[in-house]
Design an enzyme around this catalytic site. Sequence first.
Site, PDB file in Angstrom:
ATOM      1  N   ASP A  58      34.423  22.306  94.624  1.00 50.47           N
ATOM      2  CA  ASP A  58      35.577  21.571  95.139  1.00 50.47           C
ATOM      3  C   ASP A  58      35.687  20.227  94.427  1.00 50.47           C
ATOM      4  O   ASP A  58      34.680  19.659  93.979  1.00 50.47           O
ATOM      5  CB  ASP A  58      35.435  21.327  96.640  1.00 50.47           C
ATOM      6  CG  ASP A  58      35.504  22.609  97.454  1.00 50.47           C
ATOM      7  OD1 ASP A  58      36.000  23.616  96.932  1.00 50.47           O
ATOM      8  OD2 ASP A  58      35.050  22.581  98.614  1.00 50.47           O
ATOM      9  N   MET A  59      36.885  19.698  94.344  1.00 46.14           N
ATOM     10  CA  MET A  59      37.110  18.427  93.660  1.00 46.14           C
ATOM     11  C   MET A  59      36.197  17.334  94.208  1.00 46.14           C
ATOM     12  O   MET A  59      35.639  16.531  93.456  1.00 46.14           O
ATOM     13  CB  MET A  59      38.568  17.993  93.782  1.00 46.14           C
ATOM     14  CG  MET A  59      38.879  16.716  93.014  1.00 46.14           C
ATOM     15  SD  MET A  59      40.648  16.298  92.994  1.00 46.14           S
ATOM     16  CE  MET A  59      40.881  15.774  94.691  1.00 46.14           C
TER      17      MET A  59
END
Length: 223
Positions: A58-59
């Site tokens: 995930d970012m």
Amino acid sequence: MTAPPPLLQPIHEDPYLLVLDKPAGLLCVPGRGEEKQDCLSARAMRQWPDALIVHRLDMGTSGLVVMARGIEMQRALSAAFAERRVHKRYEAIVDGRMPLHEDWSLIDTPLMADWPRRPLQKTDPAGKPSLTRWRALAFASSPGEPEATHVLLEPLTGRSHQLRVHLLSIGHPILGDALYGNAAVQARAPRLLLHASELGLVHPVTQQDLRWKSPSGFSLSRP
């Protein structure tokens, strides 16, 4: 004129694969819109034109990412992930006090997409089987302050947002989680406190048993 992003410093580099340490806040692959084109895969391809994505973080998550060099290696590494032949370990700081013991505990809760609130996921008996091992390392507690626990996590399946939703489901959301934490949980950290700290696999070509580590920088002291 915008300065180019800094060069990546690989944790591991050989003719077949790369291991990179992704910073929090950087996408693994391009998103929608011009402002989301800068990402780990784009930066890697500027240095290694044959670099191909195999898995994603995930970012908001920092830590170790393996990338293939060439399509054949991408297929081999993707198969290793799909067949659960890759060791993955994460560290997180979560809300509340989790019990400290030497044994690993298991979260066995099916997950599925929360379609009205995409891209969020949710627990649901009709969802896909999802397994996460966890072990608490330390907790912090101060008078008048909310408690927090430093926890190790090993996802045995690879569902979207699995660690974040599983921890939320047992009452311990990750600090700084803007998707699943309430306002108080979000305010307790400037970023999502989730880090991919270990990655291990058997090299598809050399057959070496390799393991890489990346320090999270997270720490809590026992009271």
